[in-house]
Design an enzyme around this catalytic site. Structure first.
Site, short mmCIF file in Angstrom:
data_model
loop_
_atom_site.label_atom_id
_atom_site.label_comp_id
_atom_site.label_asym_id
_atom_site.label_seq_id
_atom_site.Cartn_x
_atom_site.Cartn_y
_atom_site.Cartn_z
N ASP A 25 0.81 -1.29 -0.09
CA ASP A 25 0.19 -0.05 0.00
C ASP A 25 0.91 1.19 -0.09
O ASP A 25 0.40 2.32 -0.02
CB ASP A 25 -1.12 -0.04 1.17
CG ASP A 25 -0.28 0.00 2.38
OD1 ASP A 25 0.95 0.02 2.63
OD2 ASP A 25 -1.07 0.02 3.56
N ASP A 98 7.41 4.94 21.49
CA ASP A 98 7.25 6.45 21.27
C ASP A 98 5.96 6.96 22.32
O ASP A 98 5.07 6.22 22.06
CB ASP A 98 7.18 7.04 20.10
CG ASP A 98 7.92 8.36 19.88
OD1 ASP A 98 7.55 9.28 20.72
OD2 ASP A 98 8.48 8.40 18.70
N ASP A 199 8.18 12.24 23.90
CA ASP A 199 8.08 13.30 22.97
C ASP A 199 7.62 14.41 23.71
O ASP A 199 6.89 14.64 24.64
CB ASP A 199 6.80 12.94 22.06
CG ASP A 199 6.72 13.84 20.81
OD1 ASP A 199 7.37 13.85 19.88
OD2 ASP A 199 5.75 14.63 20.80
N GLU A 256 12.69 13.67 24.99
CA GLU A 256 12.93 14.67 24.08
C GLU A 256 12.79 15.91 24.73
O GLU A 256 11.67 16.19 25.23
CB GLU A 256 11.92 14.45 22.87
CG GLU A 256 12.33 15.48 21.47
CD GLU A 256 11.41 15.73 20.56
OE1 GLU A 256 11.84 15.88 19.57
OE2 GLU A 256 10.21 15.65 21.12
N HIS A 329 13.93 11.47 12.70
CA HIS A 329 13.03 11.65 11.77
C HIS A 329 12.73 13.07 11.65
O HIS A 329 11.75 13.38 10.76
CB HIS A 329 11.74 11.00 12.27
CG HIS A 329 11.05 11.28 13.40
ND1 HIS A 329 11.66 11.12 14.73
CD2 HIS A 329 10.02 12.09 13.73
CE1 HIS A 329 11.09 11.60 15.67
NE2 HIS A 329 9.84 12.34 14.98
N ASP A 330 13.34 14.06 12.35
CA ASP A 330 13.14 15.23 12.26
C ASP A 330 14.30 16.14 11.87
O ASP A 330 14.22 17.47 11.53
CB ASP A 330 12.68 16.04 13.81
CG ASP A 330 11.32 15.53 14.36
OD1 ASP A 330 10.45 15.10 13.69
OD2 ASP A 330 11.24 15.27 15.66
C1 NOJ Z 1 8.84 15.89 18.35
C2 NOJ Z 1 8.52 14.61 17.30
O1 NOJ Z 1 9.71 14.20 17.05
C3 NOJ Z 1 7.93 15.53 15.90
O2 NOJ Z 1 8.25 14.39 14.97
C4 NOJ Z 1 6.64 15.75 16.17
O3 NOJ Z 1 6.03 16.56 15.10
C5 NOJ Z 1 6.54 16.77 17.48
N1 NOJ Z 1 7.31 16.21 18.49
C6 NOJ Z 1 5.20 16.66 17.87
O4 NOJ Z 1 4.76 15.51 18.39
#
Ligand code: NOJ
Length: 560
Positions: A25, A98, A199, A256, A329-330
Site C-alpha cells: 500500500d 514513542d 515526545d 525529548e 525523523h526530524d
Molecule cells: C517531536 C517529534 O519528534 C516530531 O516529529 C513531532 O512533530 C513533534 N514532537 C510533535 O509531536
C-alpha cells in the site's frame, strides 16, 4: 560510575512509515519491520525505538494519536505488534515505544468529548481559554506556524495546540488526565515493551498565567517557549510518572527536550532524581539557526559544534547521562549536513559515526544512517509531505516574501522529509521498500546507496557501524571513559581523548575535505598505540603523528 545496560546499549530508530512496506500500500508497516529484524540483528543494535505506531489520522505522521491502545490501521494490527515484540525479544533485542503525551489528535475520543460542552467531564483534559478582546487568549506561536490557539465554535473558547491544530495539548494540571496516562503506560509495559522515548516531554507543564511571549522584530506572533519549556511543575510530573509507572520496571527512558541546558538535563537525569535516564538535547542540531529558525540555515564553525558537545560531555559526566545522536525523523541526513554527500560520502559518514559513537553516552542510529543515506531534493513543493515543511513554505513564501527558490534551498538543507524518504533496501523498483506507490518519493540515488549493496561490501558504512557497535561491547572505555577535548579552536579537526583507569583512547576526526596536519599533544604516548578503527587504510605506527589526516579521515587509537 554506575554501570547499567542502557548505558552500554545502542539504540536504532525505526520510522515505521518509511521503513519497509509488506503489503504494497506504499506505507511501511509492522510486518515490514518483522521482515527486516535479521538485518537489525546483524547490525548488532540492542534496542529498537519505534516512532508512534498507534491509531492516528496522520496529520503529523502518528505524532497525533487518536487511540493509545490500538495500532494504526496502515501499520497492521495488535497481533502484528505482539508478534513483532516477541520476535524482537527472541533475538535478544528490546523495543522502546514513542510516548506522545503532551498532546493527542483532535480525533481522540477525549478531545471529542472535551470540545462538546463546557461541563463535559473531559473538558479539563485539554487547555481551554476564552478569547481576549475577540482574539486568541495570548500571542503564542505554534511550532508549526500560525497561532497556537484555535477557536472552537461549539463552546466559544479556544484550545491550545503547540503543534498543529489537530494536536491539542493535554492539560497535565488535571489529576484525572494524569491517571489515564499512567494506566495507558502500564498497559504497554505489561505487554512487555522495554522503555519509552518521550515526545517533547519538557513541554508538559505550562505556566498557568498564560502570559504573552516576546514578539521578535517582523514577527506576528510571540514566543511562548519560556512559559512551557521546563515549566513550573515539570520535575514534579516526571517524578510522579517515575514513581507511579516507570520505577516498577527495568526500562530505558529518554526524554525529548528542546531548549534544555546541561544543568537542567542533570536535574532530569541525575541518579537520585528519579526522573529519566537521558534526554535528547537540541543544541548541536540547532547550529545554523537564525531569525527564521532552522530555515535561516546560517554558517557555523566546527569549533561551535565542539564547544556544544563538550559542554554536554562535561556537564553530565558526574551525574546524569548523555544521549548521542546526529539524526532522527526530524533532522536532515547527517552526511549531507555535517559531511559530504558527494565525493567523500563514505569517508565522511564513517568519520561522523566515529566522532559520535566514541563520545560518552548512549548512541542512537536513525534508519538509513548506517547506509549513509542522503538528503533528498524534490523539484516541487507538492512532493513534500511534512506538515512543518508545508506550513513553513506557506508562511515564508506566501506571507513573508521569500522566493520559492530560496525556500526550496532551505528545505533541501533542513526539511524533516530528508529523513523520511523510504529506506533503500536494494536497487529494484522503489528501492525494494514497496511493491506499490510509496507515500513519499524514494531518493533517486538508491541504485547506488542501498542495504543490499552495503551488506555485500566489507568496506561499506554498514559494516563500519557494525564494527563500531562491536567495539563498544568489547571496550568498557568507550562507554564509561572520561572525555577530554583537544584543540578546541581547531576548525578542521575534532579530537578528544577518553580515559578509564590506565587506559586511553585518542579520537581524531577531520571534518574537512582536505588534509589536516596535527601533532600529538605532549603527554600522550603513541609509541605502542594500536588503531581500533579508522576509515582509511592503516598507517605504520611511527607515522601517526607525521602524516596528516586525509579528507574526512578518522582514527581511534588505543594508548597505553
Ligand atoms: C517531536 C517529534 O519528534 C516530531 O516529529 C513531532 O512533530 C513533534 N514532537 C510533535 O509531536
Amino acid at each position: 560510575m554506575d554501570k547499567t545496560w542502557w548505558k552500554e546499549a545502542v539504540v536504532y530508530q525505526v520510522y515505521p512509515r518509511s521503513f519497509m512496506d509488506s503489503d504494497g500500500d506504499g506505507i511501511g508497516d509492522l510486518k515490514g519491520i518483522l521482515m527486516r529484524l535479521d538485518y537489525l540483528q546483524e547490525l548488532g543494535v540492542d534496542v529498537i525505538w519505534l516512532s508512534p505506531v498507534y491509531q492516528s489520522p496522520n496529520d503529523d505522521n502518528g505524532y497525533d494519536i487518536s487511540d493509545y491502545r490500538s495500532i494504526m490501521t496502515e501499520f497492521g494490527t495488535m497481533s502484528d505488534f505482539d508478534r513483532l515484540l516477541k520476535a524482537v525479544h527472541e533475538r535478544g533485542m528490546k523495543i522502546m515505544m514513542d510516548l506522545v503525551v503532551n498532546h493527542t489528535s483532535d480525533e481522540h475520543s477525549w478531545f471529542k468529548e472535551s470540545r462538546s460542552s463546557k461541563d463535559n467531564p473531559k473538558r479539563d483534559y485539554y487547555i481551554w481559554r476564552p478569547g481576549k478582546n475577540g482574539k486568541e487568549p495570548n500571542n503564542w506561536e505554534s511550532i508549526f506556524k500560525g497561532s497556537a490557539w484555535k477557536y472552537d465554535e461549539a463552546t466559544d473558547e479556544y484550545y491550545l495546540h503547540l503543534f498543529s491544530k489537530k494536536q491539542p495539548d493535554l492539560n497535565w494540571e488535571h489529576p484525572e488526565l494524569r491517571e489515564e496516562i499512567y494506566s495507558m503506560m502500564k498497559w504497554w509495559l505489561d505487554k512487555g515493551v522495554d522503555g519509552f522515548r518521550m515526545d517533547v516531554i519538557n513541554f508538559l507543564s505550562k505556566d498557568q498565567r498564560y502570559l504573552d511571549g516576546d514578539v521578535r522584530y517582523g514577527k506576528q506572533h510571540g514566543d511562548g517557549s519560556p512559559f512551557f519549556m521546563n515549566g513550573p511543575r515539570i520535575h514534579e510530573f516526571l517524578q510522579e510518572i517515575n514513581q507511579r509507572v516507570l520505577s516498577g520496571y527495568n526500562l530505558i527512558t529518554v526524554g525529548e527536550m528542546p531548549g534544555v541546558s546541561p544543568d537542567e538535563a542533570q536535574l532530569f537525569t541525575g541518579k537520585e532524581r528519579g526522573e529519566l535516564h537521558m534526554v535528547f538535547q537540541f543544541e548541536h542540531m540547532d547550529l545554523g539557526g537564525g531569525p527564521e529558525g532552522k530555515w535561516s540555515n546560517k554558517k557555523w564553525e566546527l569549533s561551535d559544534l565542539k564547544r556544544i558537545l563538550s559542554k554536554w560531555q562535561i556537564g553530565l559526566e558526574e551525574d546524569g547521562w548523555n544521549s548521542l545522536y546526529w539524526n532522527n525523523h526530524d533532522q536532515p541526513r547527517i552526511v549531507s549536513r555535517f559531511g559530504d554527500d558527494g565525493k567523500y560520502r563514505v569517508e565522511s559518514a564513517k568519520m561522523l559515526a566515529v566522532c559520535l559513537h566514541m563520545l560518552q553516552g548512549t548512541p542512537y542510529i536513525y534508519q538509513g544512517e548506517e547506509l549513509g543515506m542522503t538528503n533528498v531534493c524534490f523539484e516541487r513543493i507538492d512532493e513534500y509531505r511534512d506538515i512543518e515543511t508545508l506550513n513553513s513554505y506557506e508562511e515564508l513564501v506566501n506571507s513573508c516574501g521569500w522566493t520559492e527558490e530560496r525556500m526550496l534551498e532551505a528545505i533541501y538543507a533542513r526539511s524533516r522529509d530528508n529523513a523520511r524518504t523510504p529506506v533503500q533496501w536494494n536497487d529494484s523498483r522503489n528501492a525494494g521498500f514497496t511493491a506499490g506507490t510509496p507515500w513519499i518519493g524514494v531518493n533517486s540515488n538508491y541504485p547506488e546507496i542501498n542495504a543490499e549493496k552495503a551488506y555485500n561490501d566489507p568496506n561499506s558504512i554498514f559494516h563500519f557501524y557494525k564494527k563500531l557497535i562491536q567495539l563498544r561491547k568489547k571496550h568498557e572505555i568507550i562507554v564509561y571513559g572520561r572525555y577530554e577535548l583537544l584543540w578546541p579552536d581547531d576548525e578542521q579537526i575534532f579530537a578528544y581523548t577518553r580515559t578509564l583507569d590506565e587506559e586511553k583512547l585518542l579520537v581524531l576526526c577531520n571534518f574537512k575535505d582536505y588534509e589536516a596536519s596535527y601533532s600529538i599533544p605532549e603527554g600522550l604516548n603513541t609509541m605502542s598505540a594500536t588503531l581500533l578503527i579508522g576509515n582509511y587504510e592503516q598507517l605504520p605506527i611511527e607515522e601517526i603523528s607525521v602524516k596528516p589526516l586525509r579528507p574526512f579521515e578518522c582514527r581511534v587509537y588505543q594508548l597505553k
